[in-house]
Every structure is written in structure tokens, then in C-alpha cells.
Design a protein around this motif. Sequence first.
Motif, PDB file in Angstrom:
ATOM      1  N   UNK A 259       0.894  -1.010   0.162  1.00 38.85           N
ATOM      2  CA  UNK A 259       0.083   0.068   0.152  1.00 38.85           C
ATOM      3  C   UNK A 259       0.814   1.146  -0.111  1.00 38.85           C
ATOM      4  N   UNK A 260       0.360   2.278  -0.852  1.00 39.30           N
ATOM      5  CA  UNK A 260       1.124   3.586  -0.866  1.00 39.30           C
ATOM      6  C   UNK A 260       0.349   4.713  -0.333  1.00 39.30           C
ATOM      7  N   UNK A 261       0.579   5.618   0.231  1.00 39.76           N
ATOM      8  CA  UNK A 261      -0.259   6.844   0.821  1.00 39.76           C
ATOM      9  C   UNK A 261       0.060   8.039  -0.199  1.00 39.76           C
TER      10      UNK A 261
ATOM     11  N   UNK B  93     -11.421   8.993   3.297  1.00 40.32           N
ATOM     12  CA  UNK B  93     -10.168   8.706   2.109  1.00 40.32           C
ATOM     13  C   UNK B  93     -10.734   7.839   1.163  1.00 40.32           C
ATOM     14  N   UNK B  94     -10.063   7.764   0.251  1.00 41.73           N
ATOM     15  CA  UNK B  94     -10.184   6.716  -0.977  1.00 41.73           C
ATOM     16  C   UNK B  94      -9.346   5.547  -1.103  1.00 41.73           C
ATOM     17  N   UNK B  95      -9.755   4.328  -1.087  1.00 44.72           N
ATOM     18  CA  UNK B  95      -8.800   3.278  -1.209  1.00 44.72           C
ATOM     19  C   UNK B  95      -8.860   2.685  -2.851  1.00 44.72           C
ATOM     20  N   UNK B  96      -7.838   2.376  -3.313  1.00 46.84           N
ATOM     21  CA  UNK B  96      -7.917   1.911  -4.629  1.00 46.84           C
ATOM     22  C   UNK B  96      -7.061   0.854  -4.834  1.00 46.84           C
ATOM     23  N   UNK B  97      -7.536  -0.111  -5.138  1.00 47.81           N
ATOM     24  CA  UNK B  97      -6.965  -1.673  -5.563  1.00 47.81           C
ATOM     25  C   UNK B  97      -6.633  -1.724  -7.022  1.00 47.81           C
TER      26      UNK B  97
ATOM     27  N   UNK C  13      -1.572  -4.032  -6.184  1.00 50.22           N
ATOM     28  CA  UNK C  13      -0.850  -3.004  -5.333  1.00 50.22           C
ATOM     29  C   UNK C  13      -2.023  -2.032  -4.966  1.00 50.22           C
ATOM     30  N   UNK C  14      -1.851  -1.314  -3.777  1.00 52.41           N
ATOM     31  CA  UNK C  14      -2.803  -0.402  -3.261  1.00 52.41           C
ATOM     32  C   UNK C  14      -2.205   0.802  -2.905  1.00 52.41           C
ATOM     33  N   UNK C  15      -3.412   2.005  -3.048  1.00 57.87           N
ATOM     34  CA  UNK C  15      -3.245   3.219  -2.989  1.00 57.87           C
ATOM     35  C   UNK C  15      -4.069   3.902  -1.974  1.00 57.87           C
ATOM     36  N   UNK C  16      -4.089   4.797  -0.887  1.00 58.95           N
ATOM     37  CA  UNK C  16      -4.915   5.415   0.015  1.00 58.95           C
ATOM     38  C   UNK C  16      -4.545   6.995  -0.495  1.00 58.95           C
ATOM     39  N   UNK C  17      -5.524   7.823  -0.697  1.00 59.06           N
ATOM     40  CA  UNK C  17      -5.681   9.045  -0.990  1.00 59.06           C
ATOM     41  C   UNK C  17      -6.828   9.881  -0.540  1.00 59.06           C
TER      42      UNK C  17
END
Length: 560
Positions: free
Chosen positions: A66-68, A333-337, A347-351
Amino acid sequence: MSSELTRRELLIALLGTPAALLTGCGTAGQQTGSLSQIQGAIVGPSDVFGHQLRDGFRPEVAPDAWTDTRVVIVGSGVSGLSAAWRLLRAGFQDFVLLELEDTPGGTARSGSSAVSAYPWGAHYLPAPQKENVALTALLNEMGVLEGADARGQPVVAEQFLCRDPQERIFYKGRWYEGLYLHAGASAEDLRQFNVFTKEIATWAAWRDGKGRPAFSIPVASGSDDAEVRALDDLSMDEYLRKKGLDSPRLRWYVEYACRDDYGAPLTDTSAWAGIFYFASRQSEAGHDAQPLITWPEGNGRLVEHLFRAVASRAKLGVAAADIAPVEKDGRRRVEVVAVEKDSQRAVGFRADKLIFAAPQFLARRFVRQYREEPPEHLIDFDYSAWAVANLTLRDRPGGRGFPLCWDNVLYESPSLGYVVATHQSGIERGPTVFTWYYAYCGADSLQARHQLLTADWAALAELALADLATAHPEIRTLVERVDVMRWGHAMIIPKPGFIWGGSRQKAMQPLHNIHFAHTDLSGVALFEEAFDHGLRAAEEVFAGLNVELKERLAVPAATA
């Protein structure tokens, strides 16, 4: 599409029997022309992997994958690139751009060969009018403009303007200048053409009580007056009939415009959209349409410039598969898989914010809330399928009449004809590249996409060659390579009732901290619309994050 019979039926269905017969399709068992000496391939987009994601492929993200980030942009078409361009110009750098394809640009992307660069879709940009401050800023940044004229309109440097001769049309064995077929026109044909021209001039001059034009680029800066909106209730076919305009030549001319910009016939095009095509491109009533800006690679030059600055923040070949607003520690927030195309690794992204810069039909698949409870407005978004072929020629074909132009159209063909990539380079002889366009018009869009995506390279190469052979019988002896792009959802279709029916306006509204940006939100697939929506979404993000901006740009407020 491997059998002779199937290929013959395809050619007859898409080009008509006369064109199919030119390939040698008329005799059972006879090979459909010779492709043995011609190389080529189907190139992108990644429809197989895209369909895999559409059908629910969502591997689990490992805890350490995961990446912020503050902002995620999904899609590197013009809208996504424009949003990124706006973020960077404002001094905002904490974002990442995700793109399924290995090449950015969407339908504005381009390719190249030893002969020339060439477009894979959009291939020109009308010179902006002075009111479009943001687009003028972009073109100034690219060195395309040389100040302004006495009316304040931007002046395009001559080398970026489409060279003469620009357009010609092929009819009954001969080429004629322009796109309206004057040759052999009757007095009634010409009268109706003049009536239509005056009708367009009237709409170009029209202003509402707030001083807004009826039709403007971008659409958001035009009028939402009831008189203008009423045009959307009619098809362009109905509009012409109500005006008593039934000249076959005029109807062909207007339908060509609708097929060219919307991939739709007159019956499937809103009268608002049909008139928009002509009236929005006039800076003043009675003036010629804005001159065209183009390059050998078409709008790929614009994509290249926009992508250059954002490349370090872009992750190509990484597709968003699941997008969901979440609450984390009291923070929205919004989570993207996302899935890496080559490794199939998640991979994941939290924005804090997400800009969904992809078409609405993808929002239905990958935005979790829309996938679980699809909103009604998404049903109204429909898209045309297109085949685009780039043909590399060892030499130019001959022809009677007006000489080779940038845009070359076949009057008696359902295709859009071809543009010449080397025309803008000033190369008048020798090898060249023809970019040929075919829109699957007038059929159910799902059926059209199926027909396009199940056709193999040989069938689509034959389709292009058979069409061009009607004007250039020697085409097969000159072509060395045919590469084909299949666009299953090339552009939004502005069907009657879509522009002002409310669906696109609803789709433009943010969903929690997800902001939408794509040209389909305008109902017309133009660079200017994609650019405008990218900027609008970026401004919405700025407002939500309450960040200090290094620069502000004028972005038109939506009229609806």
C-alpha cells in the motif's frame, strides 16, 4: 473472422457489395485480395486484460504493497493528463497517475515508423478562441501561439496550422476540392446548402440573456437557455426535415460531420450536437470556422507535452480495479486496489481525493458503490466503436482531379476516409502513412463492439484496403504495412435527449471524495472538452483539500 465466407460477409456488411467485389470477394473460394506481402498487427488497447478486470479479477493487496498519497488520478487520457498538468502548474506534486495501457493518451495517442509519426485517433485541434484562457495557456507553453490579433483572438504560428490543400472528396472516379460536393449540384442542392449555412450563422450569432453563445467550446461556457436545450429533443435528421432540407448532398455533408465527431448517423445524433459541430467553431457569425492546428502525429503531440511533466508520477500498465471511499481514523479517504498488467500483482493506494478520468462505463465497473448499486444515469452513456488503420506506403497513389490533401474523404463510402501523416511535414512525394478511420454507425453499439473485437487483423486490414481501393485501385501494390487499432468505446454518442436530459450533469457530480473527469461528461468527444473536465476536477480537488495555489486558471463554470 478466419473463413473466406465470414470475411466476404464482413466486407459487404461494412462497405457494401461494390467495394467488396473490388477485392475479389465475389467468387466463392477465391482469396480476398493478397495480404501475403503486407505486414502488420493489431495494436492495443488492452481489451483482454481490461475485460478480465471487468469480470471481477481483483487479487488481494499485500499489507506492504500500500502507498499513501494525497491524490490518485485514474486514466492517462487527455482528461487525466490535463488534471495532472493543472496540479503541477499550481505547485501540487503529491499525486500518482494510474493507467492500464503502456502508452498514455487514450484515443489521442499516436505511433511512429521510419516514415512518419501518425495518429491513432484524434488528429487536430481548432485554434482556441480568446475566451478559452486555460487552453491558450497550454498552447503558449508549447510555443504554438504568436500573440493575439486585433480582436484579441490567439494567433497560431504558421507551421502548426494545417497546410493547404486541406480537404478533398472522391466521387465517381474523380477527386474534388472541399467536403461539400459542388460538382454536379443542382440549383436546389445549392439553395439548400445556402439555407443551412445561414441557419448555422444564425446560431453562431445567437446570445442568451447573460450574453452566452448558444454553442461554445468548451460546452460548459455555452448557454443553457430553453431555446437551445430544445434542440436536444430532436435528432439531426428530424431537424433537417423540419427545415425542409432534404438534399441528398446536404444530408451527406451533415451526416459526415456527425459520423466524424460522434460516430453516429443523423438519426442517432441530437440536433443540438449536429449544430454544435458547425456553430461552435465560428469565432463570429459569418466568419469561417477556426483554423486547424495539427501535427503528423495529430493530438499525440499534445499528449506528449502533457505527459512529459507527469511521467515520473505515472504508473503505466497499472489498472485501477476497485475504488472505494472509506473512513480511516475519522478521516474520509479513498482506497484503490490496482493490478499490474504484466505481473498480475495487486498494489494499493490510499488517497484523500481521487480523479476518475476514465469513461463512465468504466466507473460502473470499478467504482465499488456504482458496481453494487448502479445509478440510473449511467444507462444513458453509449459509445461508438471505431477501427483505425495506419497504412505505410512505399509511394503515393495516383488519382484524377484535385491533388492529395491532408483530409481525403470518399463520398460513396461509409468510412471517414483518411488523413496523410506526412502532409504537415511538407513531404510531397515518396513514402507516406495514411491514417484510415471507420466508425461502426447505425447499429446496436454492443453488437458493433462485438463485431469489431472479434475481427482479426486480416479482416480489418482487408476492410481498409478494400475501401481505399475504390479511389486507389493500385493501393495493394504500394502498401507495405497495415497496423490496426480497435477502439471498442471510441467516443460518446450524443443521442437525442442526452446533452440536456440530466444524465451527464448527474455523472459530473462528485461521489464522496471521487471527482469525475472525461470528455463523455460533455456529450461530445473533443480534446477541449477532455481538457476542460480535467481542469474542473483539479479545481474541485483543490477546493476540497484547501491548498494554497501557485497559479490560478480561468475554468468555465458548468451551465448545468
